[in-house]
Write a protein that holds these residues in place. Structure first.
Motif, PDB file in Angstrom:
ATOM      1  N   VAL A 156      31.978  43.799  41.853  1.00 37.96           N
ATOM      2  CA  VAL A 156      30.840  42.882  41.908  1.00 37.96           C
ATOM      3  C   VAL A 156      29.829  43.312  42.963  1.00 37.96           C
ATOM      4  O   VAL A 156      28.618  43.132  42.776  1.00 37.96           O
ATOM      5  CB  VAL A 156      31.293  41.422  42.130  1.00 37.96           C
ATOM      6  N   LEU A 157      30.279  43.899  44.084  1.00 34.26           N
ATOM      7  CA  LEU A 157      29.363  44.339  45.138  1.00 34.26           C
ATOM      8  C   LEU A 157      29.918  45.568  45.853  1.00 34.26           C
ATOM      9  O   LEU A 157      31.141  45.702  46.010  1.00 34.26           O
ATOM     10  CB  LEU A 157      29.167  43.239  46.197  1.00 34.26           C
ATOM     11  N   TRP A 207      30.062  41.765  36.779  1.00 30.45           N
ATOM     12  CA  TRP A 207      31.249  42.571  37.044  1.00 30.45           C
ATOM     13  C   TRP A 207      31.139  43.914  36.304  1.00 30.45           C
ATOM     14  O   TRP A 207      31.006  43.938  35.091  1.00 30.45           O
ATOM     15  CB  TRP A 207      32.497  41.826  36.606  1.00 30.45           C
ATOM     16  N   GLU A 226      28.203  37.014  50.261  1.00 32.17           N
ATOM     17  CA  GLU A 226      27.353  37.218  49.092  1.00 32.17           C
ATOM     18  C   GLU A 226      28.160  37.162  47.796  1.00 32.17           C
ATOM     19  O   GLU A 226      27.718  36.558  46.802  1.00 32.17           O
ATOM     20  CB  GLU A 226      26.631  38.558  49.189  1.00 32.17           C
ATOM     21  N   ALA A 227      29.354  37.754  47.806  1.00 31.85           N
ATOM     22  CA  ALA A 227      30.182  37.747  46.599  1.00 31.85           C
ATOM     23  C   ALA A 227      30.582  36.322  46.227  1.00 31.85           C
ATOM     24  O   ALA A 227      30.547  35.945  45.043  1.00 31.85           O
ATOM     25  CB  ALA A 227      31.420  38.610  46.807  1.00 31.85           C
ATOM     26  N   ASP A 256      28.989  33.566  46.917  1.00 30.91           N
ATOM     27  CA  ASP A 256      27.803  32.861  46.417  1.00 30.91           C
ATOM     28  C   ASP A 256      27.530  33.236  44.960  1.00 30.91           C
ATOM     29  O   ASP A 256      27.184  32.369  44.136  1.00 30.91           O
ATOM     30  CB  ASP A 256      26.586  33.197  47.280  1.00 30.91           C
ATOM     31  N   LEU A 257      27.676  34.527  44.627  1.00 33.75           N
ATOM     32  CA  LEU A 257      27.456  34.963  43.246  1.00 33.75           C
ATOM     33  C   LEU A 257      28.480  34.349  42.297  1.00 33.75           C
ATOM     34  O   LEU A 257      28.130  33.898  41.195  1.00 33.75           O
ATOM     35  CB  LEU A 257      27.525  36.494  43.172  1.00 33.75           C
ATOM     36  N   ILE A 258      29.733  34.326  42.736  1.00 31.38           N
ATOM     37  CA  ILE A 258      30.788  33.768  41.877  1.00 31.38           C
ATOM     38  C   ILE A 258      30.595  32.271  41.691  1.00 31.38           C
ATOM     39  O   ILE A 258      30.669  31.748  40.567  1.00 31.38           O
ATOM     40  CB  ILE A 258      32.177  34.077  42.491  1.00 31.38           C
ATOM     41  N   SER A 297      27.932  30.506  41.875  1.00 30.19           N
ATOM     42  CA  SER A 297      26.716  30.183  41.123  1.00 30.19           C
ATOM     43  C   SER A 297      26.762  30.662  39.681  1.00 30.19           C
ATOM     44  O   SER A 297      25.840  30.397  38.901  1.00 30.19           O
ATOM     45  CB  SER A 297      25.503  30.796  41.822  1.00 30.19           C
ATOM     46  N   GLN A 322      26.484  33.768  38.827  1.00 32.15           N
ATOM     47  CA  GLN A 322      25.566  34.899  38.701  1.00 32.15           C
ATOM     48  C   GLN A 322      26.241  36.261  38.929  1.00 32.15           C
ATOM     49  O   GLN A 322      25.573  37.291  38.907  1.00 32.15           O
ATOM     50  CB  GLN A 322      24.413  34.738  39.696  1.00 32.15           C
ATOM     51  N   ALA A 323      27.553  36.273  39.147  1.00 27.91           N
ATOM     52  CA  ALA A 323      28.252  37.535  39.404  1.00 27.91           C
ATOM     53  C   ALA A 323      28.215  38.425  38.166  1.00 27.91           C
ATOM     54  O   ALA A 323      28.464  37.967  37.044  1.00 27.91           O
ATOM     55  CB  ALA A 323      29.693  37.261  39.813  1.00 27.91           C
TER      56      ALA A 323
END
Length: 315
Positions: free
Chosen positions: A147-148, A189, A177-178, A180-182, A184, A186-187
């Motif tokens: 993811v990042l 993969w 950050e990871a 927050d993406l998960i 929301s 918005q992640a």
């Protein structure tokens, strides 16, 4: 989100601190008991102590293979597990249990340098950058979707300690950050390119032993990779083990047999190096400082008072 953290040493400590600061709820921490292993006494900030200070329940385990642990995880009802520097494989009944699975934080730029001690191996191999990867855990160690990633450059004089400090500072931001993406949704993969993957074992005493058939450039990187506080690269002189604290690649090219204590150059002593040293076309390794078995550190020119003789892998 409700988060469980699996982790150990300073890497796990930084991860837990980021989780505690993130606004998500840390409901359980699982960490290893203290160890006397040489590499586990280094960067040993306690995950357990941090969790206990924050009132987070802690379980100590060497391996995650007992029913009590599984039941505790189930009762905690996590939305996500986050792991960093957990030293054994997690089974699917754990890593697949939360709705969002398990996010693993690994200190390499996956798919390269999966496994153990990635910074040391990367420095030995002359990589130009290192970094941290956040990926979803699956049944293959360090092989799940990414993811990042964040990277930092490797300079020509960097040591493993320099790279540790530079990459450990990436953990907090990448965890935050990871998550927050998960949370929301918005992640994104990205599957790893398995054709580029490499997997490394844990380092041991044998991995610090100098092989004088290596080229000088690789030996110089080995010395930097095995800098303090790591166990230093070592060799033997007249049957006694000596540790190499500082070294450089020679300016001149020196021929002969690998391991020969040859000549002074600058502030150090040249040791003939490389499997093709007999050609006379290769640089040697300039040893600048050594440490004896009793812990005494000396300039190489003070330790090697006469030229001749050999440094050997074993007594």
């Amino acid at each position: 989100m409700r988060v469980i953290m699996f982790g150990y040493q300073t890497w796990g400590h930084r991860t837990l601190q980021a989780l505690l600061d993130s606004g998500h709820q840390v409901v359980l921490v699982v960490t290893h008991p203290k160890s006397e292993h040489a590499y586990e006494r280094i960067w040993s900030d306690s995950v357990a102590d941090l969790a206990e200070k924050q009132g987070v329940p802690v379980l100590l385990r060497n391996r995650p293979d007992d029913e009590e642990l599984l039941r505790s995880i189930e009762r905690a009802e996590p939305d996500l597990i986050v792991a960093n520097n957990w030293r054994t494989w997690l089974p699917p009944e754990i890593f697949d249990l939360p709705p969002h699975g398990t996010l693993n934080i690994h200190d390499s730029l996956l798919p390269a340098y999966a496994g153990f001690s990635p910074l040391i191996w990367a420095l030995i191999n002359g990589e130009r950058e290192v970094g941290v990867t956040a990926h979803r855990m699956n049944a293959e160690l360090d092989m799940g979707d990414v993811v990042l990633q964040r990277s930092v450059p490797v300079g020509p004089t960097d040591t493993a300690t320099d790279l540790f400090h530079r990459t450990v500072d990436l953990i907090g931001p990448i965890v935050t950050e990871a998550l927050d993406l998960i949370a929301s949704g918005q992640a994104v993969w990205t599957p790893q390119d398995t054709s580029r993957s490499s997997f490394f074992h844990k380092r041991s005493l044998e991995d610090s032993r100098i092989d004088w058939s290596w080229p000088a450039e690789a030996l110089e990187r080995l010395v930097r990779a095995q800098c303090d506080p790591y166990p230093n690269a070592f060799t033997h002189h007249r049957g006694e083990r000596i540790r190499i604290v500082s070294a450089a690649v020679s300016e001149g090219r020196y021929g002969g047999t690998p391991g020969r204590i040859f000549i002074r150059e600058g502030d150090g002593i040249v040791i003939v190096a490389g499997a093709e040293a007999r050609s006379g076309r290769l640089p040697g390794l300039v040893i600048r400082r050594v440490r004896t078995e009793d812990g005494t550190e000396l300039a190489a020119a003070d330790y090697f008072r006469t030229m001749g003789g050999y440094l050997t892998a074993r007594p």
